[in-house]
Scaffold this motif. Sequence first.
Motif, mmCIF file in Angstrom:
data_model
loop_
_atom_site.group_PDB
_atom_site.id
_atom_site.type_symbol
_atom_site.label_atom_id
_atom_site.label_comp_id
_atom_site.label_asym_id
_atom_site.label_seq_id
_atom_site.Cartn_x
_atom_site.Cartn_y
_atom_site.Cartn_z
ATOM 1 N N ILE A 1 -26.956 42.468 49.709
ATOM 2 C CA ILE A 1 -26.008 43.347 49.021
ATOM 3 C C ILE A 1 -24.609 42.768 49.196
ATOM 4 C CG2 ILE A 1 -25.112 45.690 48.757
ATOM 5 C CD1 ILE A 1 -27.518 46.704 50.314
ATOM 6 N N ILE A 2 -23.869 42.660 48.107
ATOM 7 C CA ILE A 2 -22.464 42.282 48.174
ATOM 8 C C ILE A 2 -21.629 43.523 47.880
ATOM 9 C CG2 ILE A 2 -20.597 40.946 47.134
ATOM 10 C CD1 ILE A 2 -22.508 38.760 46.498
ATOM 11 N N TYR A 3 -20.778 43.918 48.830
ATOM 12 C CA TYR A 3 -19.879 45.054 48.627
ATOM 13 C C TYR A 3 -18.542 44.510 48.123
ATOM 14 C CZ TYR A 3 -23.383 47.587 51.308
ATOM 15 O OH TYR A 3 -24.560 48.137 51.743
ATOM 16 N N SER A 4 -18.272 44.753 46.862
ATOM 17 C CA SER A 4 -17.115 44.145 46.188
ATOM 18 C C SER A 4 -15.786 44.561 46.805
ATOM 19 C CB SER A 4 -17.132 44.518 44.702
ATOM 20 O OG SER A 4 -18.379 44.204 44.123
ATOM 21 N N SER A 5 -15.655 45.824 47.189
ATOM 22 C CA SER A 5 -14.366 46.326 47.666
ATOM 23 C C SER A 5 -14.031 45.868 49.084
ATOM 24 C CB SER A 5 -14.342 47.854 47.611
ATOM 25 O OG SER A 5 -15.394 48.395 48.383
ATOM 26 N N ASN B 1 -15.547 42.884 50.483
ATOM 27 C CA ASN B 1 -15.864 41.462 50.647
ATOM 28 C C ASN B 1 -16.885 41.230 51.754
ATOM 29 O OD1 ASN B 1 -14.550 40.088 48.608
ATOM 30 N ND2 ASN B 1 -12.638 39.947 49.740
ATOM 31 N N LEU B 2 -17.837 42.145 51.880
ATOM 32 C CA LEU B 2 -18.866 42.045 52.906
ATOM 33 C C LEU B 2 -20.227 41.820 52.248
ATOM 34 C CD1 LEU B 2 -19.164 42.415 56.068
ATOM 35 C CD2 LEU B 2 -19.957 44.734 55.530
ATOM 36 N N ILE B 3 -21.009 40.877 52.812
ATOM 37 C CA ILE B 3 -22.359 40.626 52.330
ATOM 38 C C ILE B 3 -23.343 41.053 53.410
ATOM 39 C CG2 ILE B 3 -24.026 38.895 51.571
ATOM 40 C CD1 ILE B 3 -21.803 37.263 50.432
ATOM 41 N N ASP B 4 -24.278 41.911 53.044
ATOM 42 C CA ASP B 4 -25.314 42.394 53.950
ATOM 43 C C ASP B 4 -26.601 41.644 53.630
ATOM 44 O OD1 ASP B 4 -27.127 43.746 55.490
ATOM 45 O OD2 ASP B 4 -26.835 45.704 54.537
ATOM 46 N N LEU B 5 -27.076 40.835 54.571
ATOM 47 C CA LEU B 5 -28.303 40.047 54.399
ATOM 48 C C LEU B 5 -29.409 40.687 55.219
ATOM 49 C CD1 LEU B 5 -26.631 36.565 54.870
ATOM 50 C CD2 LEU B 5 -27.275 37.601 52.698
ATOM 51 N N GLN B 6 -30.574 40.900 54.591
ATOM 52 C CA GLN B 6 -31.655 41.620 55.267
ATOM 53 C C GLN B 6 -32.993 40.903 55.070
ATOM 54 O OE1 GLN B 6 -31.762 45.680 53.830
ATOM 55 N NE2 GLN B 6 -29.538 45.880 53.860
ATOM 56 N N GLY B 7 -33.816 40.940 56.111
ATOM 57 C CA GLY B 7 -35.181 40.440 56.028
ATOM 58 C C GLY B 7 -35.308 38.939 56.152
ATOM 59 N N ASN B 8 -35.854 38.475 57.271
ATOM 60 C CA ASN B 8 -36.084 37.038 57.500
ATOM 61 C C ASN B 8 -34.849 36.199 57.198
ATOM 62 O OD1 ASN B 8 -38.924 37.323 58.189
ATOM 63 N ND2 ASN B 8 -39.261 37.738 56.023
ATOM 64 N N VAL B 9 -33.724 36.592 57.764
ATOM 65 C CA VAL B 9 -32.474 35.858 57.531
ATOM 66 C C VAL B 9 -32.491 34.580 58.373
ATOM 67 C CG1 VAL B 9 -29.963 35.968 57.554
ATOM 68 C CG2 VAL B 9 -31.300 38.056 57.196
#
Length: 203
Positions: free
Chosen positions: A116-120, A122-130
């Motif tokens: 998920i990229i949160y536009s407001s 500037n945070l990217i949430d990476l999930q699952g087997n990162v």
Amino acid sequence: MKKKGLYYFRSIAIVITMAMLFYSCADSYKRVGDEAIKKIFPSAVAEDFTLTYTETDELEKNEGVVSAHVIAVLTSPISNDFDNLAFPHRTFPDGLMVEFFDEKGEKSTVTADYGIIYSSTNLIDLQGNVVIETSDGKKLEAPQLYWDRTNDWIFTQEKFKYTNPEEGTIMDGEGMDFNRDFSFFNANKTYGYMSIKEKKIEE
């Protein structure tokens, strides 16, 4: 006898009334519940999505020369755009890969099952087997990571496994933060190190 029959009649009437009331309430609750759940759909869906991050050199910018170099490339089979919502974001339900490039052009990669990229923010949430793999062979594995694009910082509170071939070690821990090239690495809790170097057998 009449009183007994009247009593039974009243009892049946009360039971029927209560049943009707219960059915009416249950039906009303169900309809209200369905109406309360708002279905959210993306404003756009992109297949074979590619997003390129560039950076402008401040010195060249001050001298009037505008040039930019690629610092990261994000690719994904599909991207759902929810930037029309109050809290805009973009999702990658089928996974994604991010390629980072340093000043020398050497590449490090990040892969995840979902993002998920949160536009407001500037945070990217990476999930699952990162999995993060650097150009010099370092490898980090975790179930979830956050990448702060503004500060170029990566962090998690989950368990992780960090392999460093330069030192010949594998470290397991929980919770850490670091910069993109692993030149700064801070682990909140570690469970120990394991050497992966092979000792030479002397003849």
